[in-house]
Motif scaffolding. Sequence first.
Motif, PDB file in Angstrom:
ATOM      1  N   ASP A 163       0.832  -1.208   0.000  1.00 27.53           N
ATOM      2  CA  ASP A 163       0.000   0.000   0.000  1.00 27.53           C
ATOM      3  C   ASP A 163       0.866   1.257   0.000  1.00 27.53           C
ATOM      4  N   VAL A 164       1.940   1.227   0.797  1.00 31.67           N
ATOM      5  CA  VAL A 164       2.852   2.384   0.837  1.00 31.67           C
ATOM      6  C   VAL A 164       3.499   2.585  -0.536  1.00 31.67           C
ATOM      7  N   ASP A 165       3.958   1.474  -1.120  1.00 30.01           N
ATOM      8  CA  ASP A 165       4.578   1.568  -2.452  1.00 30.01           C
ATOM      9  C   ASP A 165       3.570   2.035  -3.497  1.00 30.01           C
ATOM     10  N   ALA A 166       2.329   1.529  -3.387  1.00 25.95           N
ATOM     11  CA  ALA A 166       1.289   1.937  -4.347  1.00 25.95           C
ATOM     12  C   ALA A 166       0.987   3.422  -4.211  1.00 25.95           C
ATOM     13  N   ALA A 167       0.947   3.921  -2.985  1.00 19.75           N
ATOM     14  CA  ALA A 167       0.684   5.347  -2.784  1.00 19.75           C
ATOM     15  C   ALA A 167       1.777   6.193  -3.438  1.00 19.75           C
ATOM     16  N   LYS A 168       3.026   5.758  -3.287  1.00 22.36           N
ATOM     17  CA  LYS A 168       4.129   6.485  -3.922  1.00 22.36           C
ATOM     18  C   LYS A 168       4.012   6.427  -5.446  1.00 22.36           C
ATOM     19  N   GLU A 169       3.658   5.225  -5.925  1.00 21.05           N
ATOM     20  CA  GLU A 169       3.562   5.053  -7.375  1.00 21.05           C
ATOM     21  C   GLU A 169       2.432   5.910  -7.955  1.00 21.05           C
ATOM     22  N   TRP A 170       1.281   5.893  -7.301  1.00 23.67           N
ATOM     23  CA  TRP A 170       0.175   6.713  -7.792  1.00 23.67           C
ATOM     24  C   TRP A 170       0.487   8.201  -7.661  1.00 23.67           C
ATOM     25  N   GLY A 228       3.445   9.469  -8.061  1.00 25.15           N
ATOM     26  CA  GLY A 228       4.327   9.754  -9.194  1.00 25.15           C
ATOM     27  C   GLY A 228       3.545   9.884 -10.494  1.00 25.15           C
ATOM     28  N   LYS A 229       2.526   8.998 -10.686  1.00 19.41           N
ATOM     29  CA  LYS A 229       1.708   9.071 -11.891  1.00 19.41           C
ATOM     30  C   LYS A 229       0.876  10.356 -11.928  1.00 19.41           C
ATOM     31  N   ALA A 230       0.363  10.743 -10.776  1.00 25.34           N
ATOM     32  CA  ALA A 230      -0.416  11.983 -10.719  1.00 25.34           C
ATOM     33  C   ALA A 230       0.455  13.178 -11.086  1.00 25.34           C
ATOM     34  N   LEU A 231       1.691  13.196 -10.581  1.00 26.39           N
ATOM     35  CA  LEU A 231       2.598  14.299 -10.895  1.00 26.39           C
ATOM     36  C   LEU A 231       2.923  14.336 -12.385  1.00 26.39           C
ATOM     37  N   ALA A 232       3.172  13.155 -12.958  1.00 23.25           N
ATOM     38  CA  ALA A 232       3.503  13.094 -14.385  1.00 23.25           C
ATOM     39  C   ALA A 232       2.324  13.559 -15.246  1.00 23.25           C
ATOM     40  N   ALA A 233       1.102  13.129 -14.865  1.00 25.59           N
ATOM     41  CA  ALA A 233      -0.082  13.538 -15.638  1.00 25.59           C
ATOM     42  C   ALA A 233      -0.321  15.028 -15.500  1.00 25.59           C
ATOM     43  N   SER A 234      -0.106  15.557 -14.314  1.00 25.19           N
ATOM     44  CA  SER A 234      -0.318  16.994 -14.104  1.00 25.19           C
ATOM     45  C   SER A 234       0.677  17.816 -14.923  1.00 25.19           C
ATOM     46  N   ARG A 235       1.922  17.379 -14.949  1.00 23.26           N
ATOM     47  CA  ARG A 235       2.926  18.100 -15.733  1.00 23.26           C
ATOM     48  C   ARG A 235       2.613  18.030 -17.237  1.00 23.26           C
ATOM     49  N   LYS A 236       2.140  16.876 -17.662  1.00 18.26           N
ATOM     50  CA  LYS A 236       1.762  16.749 -19.080  1.00 18.26           C
ATOM     51  C   LYS A 236       0.600  17.658 -19.422  1.00 18.26           C
ATOM     52  N   ALA A 237      -0.345  17.752 -18.479  1.00 14.64           N
ATOM     53  CA  ALA A 237      -1.480  18.651 -18.709  1.00 14.64           C
ATOM     54  C   ALA A 237      -1.012  20.096 -18.802  1.00 14.64           C
ATOM     55  N   LEU A 293      -6.756  12.477 -15.440  1.00 10.42           N
ATOM     56  CA  LEU A 293      -5.937  11.309 -15.099  1.00 10.42           C
ATOM     57  C   LEU A 293      -5.151  11.541 -13.805  1.00 10.42           C
ATOM     58  N   ALA A 294      -4.684  12.784 -13.644  1.00 10.22           N
ATOM     59  CA  ALA A 294      -3.948  13.121 -12.412  1.00 10.22           C
ATOM     60  C   ALA A 294      -4.859  13.005 -11.199  1.00 10.22           C
ATOM     61  N   LYS A 295      -6.122  13.423 -11.362  1.00 11.93           N
ATOM     62  CA  LYS A 295      -7.069  13.324 -10.256  1.00 11.93           C
ATOM     63  C   LYS A 295      -7.351  11.862  -9.906  1.00 11.93           C
ATOM     64  N   VAL A 296      -7.516  11.020 -10.957  1.00 10.27           N
ATOM     65  CA  VAL A 296      -7.736   9.598 -10.701  1.00 10.27           C
ATOM     66  C   VAL A 296      -6.544   8.999  -9.938  1.00 10.27           C
ATOM     67  N   ALA A 297      -5.346   9.352 -10.380  1.00  6.92           N
ATOM     68  CA  ALA A 297      -4.132   8.848  -9.716  1.00  6.92           C
ATOM     69  C   ALA A 297      -4.070   9.334  -8.275  1.00  6.92           C
ATOM     70  N   LEU A 298      -4.425  10.603  -8.036  1.00  9.48           N
ATOM     71  CA  LEU A 298      -4.422  11.131  -6.667  1.00  9.48           C
ATOM     72  C   LEU A 298      -5.453  10.411  -5.804  1.00  9.48           C
TER      73      LEU A 298
END
Length: 236
Positions: A68-75, A77-86, A104-109
Amino acid sequence: MSSKQTILGRVTQLAKANINALIDQAEDPQKMLDQLIRDYSNNIAEAEEAVAATIGNLRLMEQDHEEDVDAAKEWGGKALAASRKADELRSGGQTAEADRFDNLAKVALGRQLQSEKEARTAEPTIAAQTEVVGKLRTGLDQMKEKLGELKARRDELVARAKSAQAQNRMMDAVKSIDVLDPTSELSRFEDKVRREEAKALGKQELAASSLDAQFEQLDALGDSAEIEARLAALKG
């Protein structure tokens, strides 16, 4: 009552057992100790299996928590990447595409938030289970110490019993050959020897008396011959 509480109660009860009191109350301490050793050994084996299962469950919870901790970090990271792309797309005038990446960033968050909640929810349970495992291990160690104490007491008792039996056999043997007892075999043999010695002395005295008589008779014969000789001299 939960399974882990039952296990903990059994281990604690066995570990606190008053071995000395059990031995004192036993009609046959050696048999009691042998039975206690068998029971304790079986209980320790059962407790070890139960504790191993409890530890296994704890490790699974820890693995789930780590995931769960690793998944939170991974999500995150994905939220940050999607936000930067946006932001990049929006700066290029591609508003619709930028909005899609923001969504997508919101879903990841949202996934990140869910993973963080699951990790936090598991932490108190993991902490409590860790404490239980620690107590179970301590109880097992105490049980093993008690088992060692039981074996030591059993060995001591057996050695003392054998020593007492040997002493009793020795005392019985000494009593059976008591030379001061006039009815014992040695005393009767001594009396027989004394009677034989007395008989030998009697025979010696008897032999000495007979020899003296013979010499006395010889002396008497000598005197008679002398008297006859002298009488003959007178007549001549």
